[in-house]
Scaffold this active site. Sequence first.
Site, PDB file in Angstrom:
ATOM      1  N   GLY A  71       7.836 -23.099  -1.784  1.00 42.64           N
ATOM      2  CA  GLY A  71       6.648 -23.309  -0.972  1.00 42.64           C
ATOM      3  C   GLY A  71       6.437 -24.792  -0.715  1.00 42.64           C
ATOM      4  O   GLY A  71       6.057 -25.199   0.390  1.00 42.64           O
ATOM      5  N   ASN A 157      -5.546 -22.336  -4.849  1.00 38.96           N
ATOM      6  CA  ASN A 157      -4.886 -21.872  -6.069  1.00 38.96           C
ATOM      7  C   ASN A 157      -5.747 -22.009  -7.317  1.00 38.96           C
ATOM      8  O   ASN A 157      -5.583 -21.259  -8.266  1.00 38.96           O
ATOM      9  CB  ASN A 157      -3.561 -22.623  -6.270  1.00 38.96           C
ATOM     10  CG  ASN A 157      -3.685 -24.103  -6.001  1.00 38.96           C
ATOM     11  OD1 ASN A 157      -4.163 -24.528  -4.949  1.00 38.96           O
ATOM     12  ND2 ASN A 157      -3.258 -24.917  -6.949  1.00 38.96           N
ATOM     13  N   SER A 205       5.578 -18.509  -0.801  1.00 40.96           N
ATOM     14  CA  SER A 205       6.443 -18.783  -1.952  1.00 40.96           C
ATOM     15  C   SER A 205       6.699 -17.488  -2.699  1.00 40.96           C
ATOM     16  O   SER A 205       5.769 -16.720  -2.973  1.00 40.96           O
ATOM     17  CB  SER A 205       5.786 -19.805  -2.879  1.00 40.96           C
ATOM     18  OG  SER A 205       6.565 -19.950  -4.053  1.00 40.96           O
ATOM     19  N   ALA A 206       7.968 -17.241  -3.059  1.00 43.48           N
ATOM     20  CA  ALA A 206       8.330 -15.954  -3.679  1.00 43.48           C
ATOM     21  C   ALA A 206       7.731 -15.791  -5.075  1.00 43.48           C
ATOM     22  O   ALA A 206       7.298 -14.699  -5.449  1.00 43.48           O
ATOM     23  CB  ALA A 206       9.847 -15.825  -3.744  1.00 43.48           C
ATOM     24  N   HIS A 207       7.688 -16.874  -5.851  1.00 51.26           N
ATOM     25  CA  HIS A 207       7.324 -16.674  -7.264  1.00 51.26           C
ATOM     26  C   HIS A 207       5.830 -16.455  -7.487  1.00 51.26           C
ATOM     27  O   HIS A 207       5.406 -16.164  -8.605  1.00 51.26           O
ATOM     28  CB  HIS A 207       7.871 -17.808  -8.146  1.00 51.26           C
ATOM     29  CG  HIS A 207       7.133 -19.108  -8.084  1.00 51.26           C
ATOM     30  ND1 HIS A 207       6.206 -19.472  -9.031  1.00 51.26           N
ATOM     31  CD2 HIS A 207       7.188 -20.125  -7.209  1.00 51.26           C
ATOM     32  CE1 HIS A 207       5.730 -20.682  -8.739  1.00 51.26           C
ATOM     33  NE2 HIS A 207       6.313 -21.094  -7.636  1.00 51.26           N
ATOM     34  N   THR A 243      23.686 -23.576   2.376  1.00 49.10           N
ATOM     35  CA  THR A 243      24.020 -22.156   2.236  1.00 49.10           C
ATOM     36  C   THR A 243      22.839 -21.410   1.626  1.00 49.10           C
ATOM     37  O   THR A 243      22.239 -21.875   0.656  1.00 49.10           O
ATOM     38  CB  THR A 243      25.280 -22.002   1.363  1.00 49.10           C
ATOM     39  OG1 THR A 243      26.335 -22.714   2.003  1.00 49.10           O
ATOM     40  CG2 THR A 243      25.676 -20.544   1.212  1.00 49.10           C
ATOM     41  N   CYS A 331       0.543 -28.047 -11.994  1.00 45.79           N
ATOM     42  CA  CYS A 331       1.135 -29.355 -11.703  1.00 45.79           C
ATOM     43  C   CYS A 331       0.268 -30.476 -12.234  1.00 45.79           C
ATOM     44  O   CYS A 331       0.741 -31.564 -12.523  1.00 45.79           O
ATOM     45  CB  CYS A 331       1.308 -29.514 -10.203  1.00 45.79           C
ATOM     46  SG  CYS A 331       1.623 -27.966  -9.388  1.00 45.79           S
TER      47      CYS A 331
END
Length: 394
Positions: A71, A157, A205-207, A243, A331
């Site tokens: 993200g 968040n 964001s996936a997580h 990739t 963070c």
Amino acid sequence: MPQPIYLDHNATTPLHPEVKRVVVEMLEVFGNPSSLHTFGREARERVDAARAKVAALVHARPEEVVFTGSGSEANNTVLSLLRCTKETCRCVLGSRRGLVTTAIEHPCVLETAKFLRRLGHPVTFLGVDRQGRIDLEALRAALTPEVGLVSIMTANNEIGTIQDILAAARLAHEVGALFHTDAVQAAGKIPVDVAAWEVDFLTLSAHKIYGPKGVGALVVRGNMPICPLILGGHQEAGRRAGTENTIGIVAMGEAARQRQLEMAAEAPRLAALRDGLRRGILENIPDVIVNGHPEHTLPGTLNVSFLGVEGEAILLYLDAVGIAVSTGSACASGSLEPSHVIMALGVPVEYAHGSIRISLGRETTEKDIERMLVELPPIIAKLRAISSAYRRKP
Ligand SMILES: *Cc1c(COP(=O)(O)O)cnc(C)c1O
């Protein structure tokens, strides 16, 4: 000790069991999606299927989804478009170099915005009210002709507050600026719709949605030309070189699909658990402030400030009894400054230091909340008994 309880889902989430299954399956699919042979084509098909699933979660078209390494990378990519000029590329922002954002963005937006300011870009950080919402009139006033991009997070968040994204996007468009929203926390928790909200860019964001770490997405509406942050390859239609993280991307697709299946039933369940937790805290602990908005908020997020104690101490005492919470953004922990979000709300500093974020998720149960309500009050009482900051108060 009983089973540990994880109440920090806004920091990251465990893999969904179906995502885990897909990851294991993908360990055998090693082809490079750019290869033309059968191995490559199989990987390509799986990446494209994942793209469609991620697109569906936010009502985008598959070709509008650009997979990134996080993200944070997606947010950096879109804000960095302001650095483009007519000389460097045929990118969308032209000569407008200004950014308008908010004081409560995730650090990956805030720090990128500050970097742009050091480079000489005009940057406005909009303040928020006591509930964490921006003032749309203040946004309107900040929209000078030099503003090329407005970036406002959908949901915060730390406190869960949700902004009126459609209204903000319309104001930006009225003056010809583009609009980006960081929807990392909103996606999979509340309905997110890039088309209905009229946003140009959206970050995922996936997580944060029970997928793996190290994969995210930037949705670029209408296939606007953007400049890649990572140069050197034709991947992602020339918008992000390197990739593809095939395992991560396919896992993110499955995570997005599971969110679509589970979200509608889960949201009211989590909201009820959160309300019970809030009530229990307010009834059992004095001198508490609940941070965030009473209605425009994520279902499973609760941020509370306790007078006269340190959030870090609460976190560590809870951890010692097997309950994981946070003092705000993962963070920012480690620094002893109160969170920039809590300070932006105008929470009195003697409360701000004692802020914790409790964020629920799909595996959170009523029992977990009950145990939290057993453990937390004596911890606060114990910490206050040894706190000079608390004893000084009447
Ligand atoms: C977690 C988070 C990010 C960063 O996503 P990563 O994939 O961890 O880089 C960005 N914005 C918000 C609101 C977040 O909660």
